[in-house]
Design a protein around this motif. Structure first.
Motif, mmCIF file in Angstrom:
data_model
loop_
_atom_site.group_PDB
_atom_site.id
_atom_site.type_symbol
_atom_site.label_atom_id
_atom_site.label_comp_id
_atom_site.label_asym_id
_atom_site.label_seq_id
_atom_site.Cartn_x
_atom_site.Cartn_y
_atom_site.Cartn_z
ATOM 1 N N ILE A 199 -3.524 -5.019 -7.030
ATOM 2 C CA ILE A 199 -2.321 -5.376 -6.918
ATOM 3 C C ILE A 199 -2.155 -6.741 -6.386
ATOM 4 O O ILE A 199 -1.188 -6.850 -6.665
ATOM 5 C CB ILE A 199 -2.034 -4.380 -5.478
ATOM 6 N N GLU A 200 -3.467 -7.844 -6.711
ATOM 7 C CA GLU A 200 -3.267 -8.734 -6.707
ATOM 8 C C GLU A 200 -2.885 -9.036 -8.212
ATOM 9 O O GLU A 200 -2.159 -10.324 -8.214
ATOM 10 C CB GLU A 200 -4.736 -9.362 -6.133
ATOM 11 N N THR A 201 -2.684 -8.954 -9.331
ATOM 12 C CA THR A 201 -2.707 -9.449 -10.454
ATOM 13 C C THR A 201 -1.377 -8.631 -11.003
ATOM 14 O O THR A 201 -1.076 -9.787 -11.337
ATOM 15 C CB THR A 201 -3.455 -8.159 -11.671
ATOM 16 N N TYR A 202 -0.904 -7.426 -10.523
ATOM 17 C CA TYR A 202 0.123 -7.603 -10.966
ATOM 18 C C TYR A 202 1.629 -8.319 -10.060
ATOM 19 O O TYR A 202 2.322 -6.399 -9.884
ATOM 20 C CB TYR A 202 0.496 -5.457 -11.523
ATOM 21 N N GLU A 203 1.129 -8.286 -8.837
ATOM 22 C CA GLU A 203 1.815 -8.617 -7.168
ATOM 23 C C GLU A 203 3.346 -9.817 -7.614
ATOM 24 O O GLU A 203 4.661 -8.691 -6.977
ATOM 25 C CB GLU A 203 1.386 -9.131 -6.210
ATOM 26 N N LYS A 204 3.483 -10.248 -8.902
ATOM 27 C CA LYS A 204 4.840 -10.426 -9.019
ATOM 28 C C LYS A 204 5.573 -9.501 -9.581
ATOM 29 O O LYS A 204 7.102 -9.853 -9.735
ATOM 30 C CB LYS A 204 4.030 -11.447 -9.845
ATOM 31 N N GLN A 205 4.747 -8.205 -10.546
ATOM 32 C CA GLN A 205 6.064 -7.429 -11.131
ATOM 33 C C GLN A 205 6.211 -6.522 -10.303
ATOM 34 O O GLN A 205 6.801 -5.320 -11.093
ATOM 35 C CB GLN A 205 5.091 -7.528 -12.195
ATOM 36 N N ILE A 206 6.025 -6.214 -8.589
ATOM 37 C CA ILE A 206 6.035 -5.403 -8.240
ATOM 38 C C ILE A 206 7.508 -5.680 -7.275
ATOM 39 O O ILE A 206 7.161 -6.480 -7.030
ATOM 40 C CB ILE A 206 4.881 -4.925 -7.436
ATOM 41 N N CYS A 207 8.513 -4.437 -7.027
ATOM 42 C CA CYS A 207 9.432 -4.951 -6.489
ATOM 43 C C CYS A 207 9.709 -4.639 -5.108
ATOM 44 O O CYS A 207 10.028 -6.114 -4.294
ATOM 45 C CB CYS A 207 10.616 -4.051 -6.703
ATOM 46 N N ASP A 208 8.834 -4.266 -4.489
ATOM 47 C CA ASP A 208 8.348 -3.426 -3.135
ATOM 48 C C ASP A 208 7.497 -5.006 -2.646
ATOM 49 O O ASP A 208 6.504 -3.828 -2.584
ATOM 50 C CB ASP A 208 8.568 -2.202 -2.625
ATOM 51 N N LYS A 209 7.691 -5.726 -2.959
ATOM 52 C CA LYS A 209 6.864 -6.743 -1.333
ATOM 53 C C LYS A 209 5.945 -6.131 -0.477
ATOM 54 O O LYS A 209 5.039 -7.013 -0.277
ATOM 55 C CB LYS A 209 7.540 -8.234 -1.586
ATOM 56 N N LEU A 210 6.883 -6.103 0.840
ATOM 57 C CA LEU A 210 5.842 -5.044 2.117
ATOM 58 C C LEU A 210 4.925 -4.025 1.590
ATOM 59 O O LEU A 210 3.742 -4.688 1.806
ATOM 60 C CB LEU A 210 7.464 -4.175 2.703
ATOM 61 N N ILE A 211 5.136 -3.281 0.850
ATOM 62 C CA ILE A 211 4.261 -2.848 0.428
ATOM 63 C C ILE A 211 2.569 -2.967 -0.502
ATOM 64 O O ILE A 211 1.309 -2.361 0.064
ATOM 65 C CB ILE A 211 4.381 -0.898 -0.403
ATOM 66 N N VAL A 212 2.833 -4.551 -0.935
ATOM 67 C CA VAL A 212 1.825 -4.913 -1.502
ATOM 68 C C VAL A 212 1.493 -5.518 -0.268
ATOM 69 O O VAL A 212 -0.169 -5.746 -0.380
ATOM 70 C CB VAL A 212 2.545 -6.423 -2.350
ATOM 71 N N GLU A 213 1.498 -6.195 0.596
ATOM 72 C CA GLU A 213 1.382 -6.551 1.478
ATOM 73 C C GLU A 213 0.895 -6.067 2.495
ATOM 74 O O GLU A 213 -0.611 -5.979 2.881
ATOM 75 C CB GLU A 213 1.888 -7.731 2.761
ATOM 76 N N GLU A 214 0.964 -4.943 2.913
ATOM 77 C CA GLU A 214 0.689 -3.579 3.547
ATOM 78 C C GLU A 214 -0.754 -2.741 3.005
ATOM 79 O O GLU A 214 -1.837 -2.631 3.562
ATOM 80 C CB GLU A 214 1.496 -2.603 3.228
ATOM 81 N N ILE A 215 -0.570 -3.348 1.420
ATOM 82 C CA ILE A 215 -2.141 -2.800 0.619
ATOM 83 C C ILE A 215 -2.921 -3.000 0.744
ATOM 84 O O ILE A 215 -3.922 -3.286 1.101
ATOM 85 C CB ILE A 215 -1.546 -2.194 -0.623
ATOM 86 N N LYS A 216 -2.531 -4.829 0.458
ATOM 87 C CA LYS A 216 -3.595 -5.554 1.239
ATOM 88 C C LYS A 216 -4.362 -5.682 2.496
ATOM 89 O O LYS A 216 -5.423 -5.611 1.776
ATOM 90 C CB LYS A 216 -3.025 -7.248 0.776
ATOM 91 N N GLY A 217 -3.532 -5.578 3.574
ATOM 92 C CA GLY A 217 -3.769 -5.783 4.220
ATOM 93 C C GLY A 217 -5.140 -4.400 4.372
ATOM 94 O O GLY A 217 -6.551 -4.776 5.145
ATOM 95 N N GLU A 218 -4.936 -3.190 4.323
ATOM 96 C CA GLU A 218 -5.311 -1.985 4.049
ATOM 97 C C GLU A 218 -6.795 -2.088 3.580
ATOM 98 O O GLU A 218 -7.959 -1.379 4.077
ATOM 99 C CB GLU A 218 -4.615 -0.938 3.972
ATOM 100 N N MET A 219 -6.242 -2.397 2.325
ATOM 101 C CA MET A 219 -8.012 -2.952 1.717
ATOM 102 C C MET A 219 -8.742 -3.729 1.872
ATOM 103 O O MET A 219 -9.915 -3.369 1.653
ATOM 104 C CB MET A 219 -7.236 -2.871 0.132
ATOM 105 N N LEU A 220 -8.747 -4.693 2.070
ATOM 106 C CA LEU A 220 -9.137 -5.801 2.640
ATOM 107 C C LEU A 220 -10.377 -5.373 4.173
ATOM 108 O O LEU A 220 -10.962 -5.798 4.280
ATOM 109 C CB LEU A 220 -8.623 -6.920 3.444
ATOM 110 N N LEU A 221 -9.371 -4.449 5.062
ATOM 111 C CA LEU A 221 -10.271 -4.272 6.211
ATOM 112 C C LEU A 221 -10.823 -2.715 5.859
ATOM 113 O O LEU A 221 -12.280 -3.028 6.404
ATOM 114 C CB LEU A 221 -9.126 -3.344 7.236
ATOM 115 N N LYS A 222 -10.984 -1.832 4.739
ATOM 116 C CA LYS A 222 -11.644 -0.882 4.251
ATOM 117 C C LYS A 222 -12.998 -2.111 3.599
ATOM 118 O O LYS A 222 -14.045 -1.181 3.978
ATOM 119 C CB LYS A 222 -11.045 -0.666 3.321
ATOM 120 N N LEU A 223 -12.436 -2.860 2.806
ATOM 121 C CA LEU A 223 -14.034 -3.336 2.424
ATOM 122 C C LEU A 223 -14.596 -5.163 3.501
ATOM 123 O O LEU A 223 -15.521 -5.293 3.138
ATOM 124 C CB LEU A 223 -13.263 -4.646 1.034
#
Length: 851
Positions: A199-223
């Protein structure tokens, strides 16, 4: 071929002309493929019988033709016979294994029927034949994803992504969706690190910016990267300070060790977002004592001053805690007393006076508060005071109707909801609520008229609501007809709801190709998963439960032929009474005839409109559906078989609800299927061994087993072993006595135990009635819903004839709940208290879930 082109362009009449030209040539009069195509074209024009005749004839004449088999498959598909259609497609592929169109059609049916293994094979063949097409790669990857082979799905998606030539800085919606779908597969495969990097690699090519941040938050918690996760959730809260999920994530990331630290998180957000409600509301869930009082006081004052109607709804989830309820009550009653005297929240304060509306909203809140606590007299006092001060506010009449509903006076509730509706006739929500209350009061015609204000002109409201799949109306309507004893009409509504679910399942067909073309892959997978559990929905459960209960009733008491019934009755009548009865019958027949003529005219007009529409659009149709006739539905030959049709989806999808298994038991009990009865009670016992209805089923089952001495030896052995685990060497009487002793403070359990006491020994009627009608202080579930159940059990013969005890119990209940219509003394118009309860809209599932 010209006729094939006509078929594809939906020029069916021209297609038939070409078929006729070919078949009129003596050399090709029996040409199989042309006959099959003619049949397919006729099917599109709604001539189903002729269509089957021509297609079968064509197939007989040329059984080695893949076209004939393909056409036969298309015909079966249009009739929703998907399994038969798949067989036809497979036969066609034996004759032409690389036919793209047949493979595509087969893959659509396989995903529709969830034959995932077969779907994967078919998509592989399509990928081999068309490796350059996007749908070939995506379809094959989705097959692996649905089969939970995530590694293979990810490899395919990555290989396909590499072929997409999208510049790194360009945002392309379809490419963005592909990346997000890829990431979803990674998360489902528990590849958290890979998902985060992706998600960090292709962040700039994703239209839905909100879901990018939500995925980041969820994955960082899991890790376990909590500091970074905290920063992400802080940014998300800055974006939307009302999302409770973000606060949950922030708490997990910051891991506050004390209550003060936890409160500090919310205070900081509240300073940055002073208008946000969530950072002030959420701390009320975990604070207690004096701190709870302080925060609640602030929260309530702000909302009362602003005039916030949903304030009670916001705080309702706190009502599980008696201490918090007591604090809220103390605060708000204090406000009310103070506002009445000095227009301030407290008499000790000296500040700006509150506007008169503040007292109005305080009373509105108190009415809801006392209604929730079951103190309906107080609730009515407060709402009446509010209405007296502001008689034009819809919310006040709406709440008054709700209070009357909770005390079991549905007719009065419908009256006040109608009053609320009359204040704003353009409000569709209040119109729908009013119709719903009318249905609960068994006022079906009034409810239909109410809904007709917002339905299409020219058609009846009932038909239009069915067309719009308005299932809340149909489930309520079915329940109303059921209470009125109009079982045919009730079953019609239940079957209409069942058809809606069938149509929703069938409608997914259009999305199998559309979603791959538009690359909405996440939504597509979500759709497939939703369709798999579609009949878990509450609307289906309500309709199925009503239908099963009606079919059980029709099995126990089949409807007799009306004319025969009248002949029997007329023999016992005097000449005057007979004349009166015949006159009444003639009027009823005349009325029924006029109604039938009106319905017939309406049907004819509709059929003309539908025919006109078909001729104009010339679309492929599956032909008219069998009409649901109430008279036929209530006089069905085998009610239990019809009940099982509704039961099967419940058993498959709602197996965690005890009611599913108890309904199954009731059906199998009447069919005499002992092993299936055992399966049902065992499953119910595993969910809740102390359920009152289950207790009744267990005793009936055990008695039925002991009464049947001619059971096969192996069946008898299994039943004895399994029942031993439940009854543990106790006879039925002692098992029932122990159940009553164990549940001495529950009216529902006492009722079931009392019913079984009378069922096992009819001579203990007095004792059984005394147990069922106990109303002492120790009883914990002394509410309208439970007491109405007991009252109805006294009326329906569960304890034999007990008219005197029934009247005594009604009077005792009336003292406890003076507003409940079922407990009100019979008026001169009623012949008995039985009439009173049968004609008031008492429905256990509808009475307040909150009392």
């Amino acid at each position: 071929m010209q006729y094939k082109k006509c078929y594809e362009q939906k020029q069916y009449k021209n297609g038939l002309k070409f078929c006729k030209m070919i078949l009129s040539n003596p050399k090709f009069a029996e040409h199989g493929e042309t006959l099959a195509m003619k049949g397919l074209t006729l099917n599109c024009l709604g001539k189903k019988e002729e269509a089957y005749e021509f297609v079968r004839k064509g197939l007989r004449n040329d059984v080695k033709s893949h076209v004939c088999w393909h056409v036969y498959g298309l015909l079966q598909r249009s009739d929703k016979k998907y399994d038969e259609a798949i067989k036809c497609y497979r036969n066609a592929l034996k004759l032409d294994k690389d036919n793209l169109q047949i493979l595509r059609d087969l893959s659509l049916l396989q995903i529709q029927m969830r034959d995932l293994e077969g779907y994967r094979e078919t998509r592989y063949q399509l990928l081999q034949l068309r490796p350059t097409q996007r749908a070939s790669w995506i379809g094959y990857a989705i097959a692996y994803h649905l089969l939970k082979d995530y590694d293979m799905a990810l490899k395919l998606l990555e290989e396909f992504r590499k072929t997409q030539q999208v510049p790194p800085n360009k945002i392309d919606y379809e490419y963005s969706e592909l990346i997000l779908y890829q990431n979803q597969v990674m998360r489902e495969a528990d590849l958290f690190q890979e998902s985060l990097e992706h998600i960090e690699t292709y962040e700039k090519q994703i239209c839905d910016k909100l879901i990018v941040e939500e995925i980041k938050g969820e994955m960082l918690l899991k890790l376990g990267r909590l500091k970074e996760a905290g920063e992400v959730y802080k940014e998300l809260i800055e974006r939307n300070a009302e999302n409770w999920y973000y606060y949950e994530g922030l708490e997990k990331a910051l891991q506050p060790s004390t209550l003060e630290e936890r409160l500090q998180i919310y205070e900081e957000v509240s300073k940055r977002h002073p208008r946000a409600v969530s950072p002030r509301r959420l701390p009320l869930n975990f604070v207690s004592g004096e701190k709870f009082r302080e925060l609640t006081d602030k929260f309530l004052r702000v909302n009362f001053s602003k005039g916030c109607p949903p304030l009670f709804t916001t705080l309702k989830s706190l009502y599980y805690n008696p201490e918090k309820v007591s604090t809220i009550q103390e605060l708000v009653t204090g406000y009310e007393a103070s506002l009445k005297t000095c227009d301030l929240f407290s008499t000790c304060e000296n500040g700006e006076k509150e506007p008169p509306t503040t007292l109005l909203w305080v009373r509105y809140f108190l009415a809801q508060h006392f209604d929730k606590l079951g103190q309906c007299s107080l609730a009515l006092d407060y709402i009446n005071a509010a209405i007296a001060s502001t008689p034009t506010l819809i919310e006040l009449f709406y709440l008054k109707a709700k209070i009357y509903k909770h005390v079991g006076n549905i007719k009065e509730a419908a009256k006040w909801m109608d009053e609320a509706q009359s204040l704003d006739t353009a409000d569709r929500f209040i119109n729908s609520k009013c119709a719903k209350y009318m249905l609960r009061a068994n006022m079906v015609k009034d409810a239909e008229e109410m809904c007709s204000k917002f339905t299409r002109e020219g058609t009846s409201a009932m038909e239009n609501l069915n067309e719009m799949q308005c299932m809340w109306f149909q489930t309520e309507c079915a329940a109303a007809y059921q209470r009125l004893g109009k079982y045919g009409d009730a079953l019609k509504k239940c079957h209409e709801v069942e058809r809606h679910f069938f149509e929703i399942t069938d409608d997914q067909f259009d999305f199998h190709t559309y979603c791959m073309r538009k690359m909405t892959l996440r939504a597509y997978v979500d759709l497939l998963r939703l369709e798999d559990v579609l009949r878990k929905h509450a609307f289906y459960f309500k309709a199925a439960r009503s239908a099963i209960k009606i079919y059980l009733k029709l099995h126990d008491n089949p409807l007799t032929n009306e004319s025969k019934e009248q002949e029997v009755n007329s023999e016992n009548l005097s000449a005057k009474e007979l004349k009166k009865m015949l006159s009444k019958q003639r009027r009823a027949q005349k009325k029924a005839k006029l109604e039938e003529e009106r319905k017939h005219a309406e049907r004819e007009r509709q059929q003309k409109n539908q025919k006109k529409k078909r001729d104009e659009e010339e679309e492929e149709t599956s032909g008219p559906r069998e009409e649901l006739v109430p008279e036929k539905l209530e006089r069905v030959e085998n009610p239990l078989e019809e009940a099982i049709k509704f039961l099967i989806p419940l058993k498959n999808l709602i197996g965690d609800d005890i009611e599913t298994h108890l309904l199954a038991f009731e059906i199998y009990f009447r069919k005499g299927k002992f092993l299936l009865m055992l399966q049902s009670v065992k499953r119910a016992f595993a969910i809740n061994s102390n359920n009152p209805w289950l207790h009744e089923c267990l005793i009936k089952f055990s008695k039925a087993v002991s009464d049947h001495s001619n059971l096969p030896e192996i069946v008898s052995k299994v039943l004895t072993q399994e029942m031993q685990k439940i009854f543990i060497n106790k006879n039925l009487e002692s098992f029932n006595e122990e159940f009553l002793k164990h549940n001495a403070t529950s009216i529902q359990h006492q009722l079931s135990g009392a019913k079984m006491m009378y069922f096992l020994d009819k001579s203990r009627q007095e004792k059984a009635i005394a147990v069922a009608t106990r109303l002492d202080k120790n009883m914990r579930d002394k509410n309208v819903k439970t007491l109405t159940k007991v009252f109805e059990a006294l009326l329906d013969g569960s304890f034999g004839s007990c008219h005197a005890q029934c009247e005594e119990y009604q009077a005792a209940c009336h003292k406890l709940f003076p507003f409940t219509s079922a407990f009100m003394p019979a008026t001169n118009d009623d012949n008995s208290s039985i009439a009173s309860v049968n004609h008031t809209a008492i429905n256990h599932d509808l009475l307040s879930n909150e009392i």
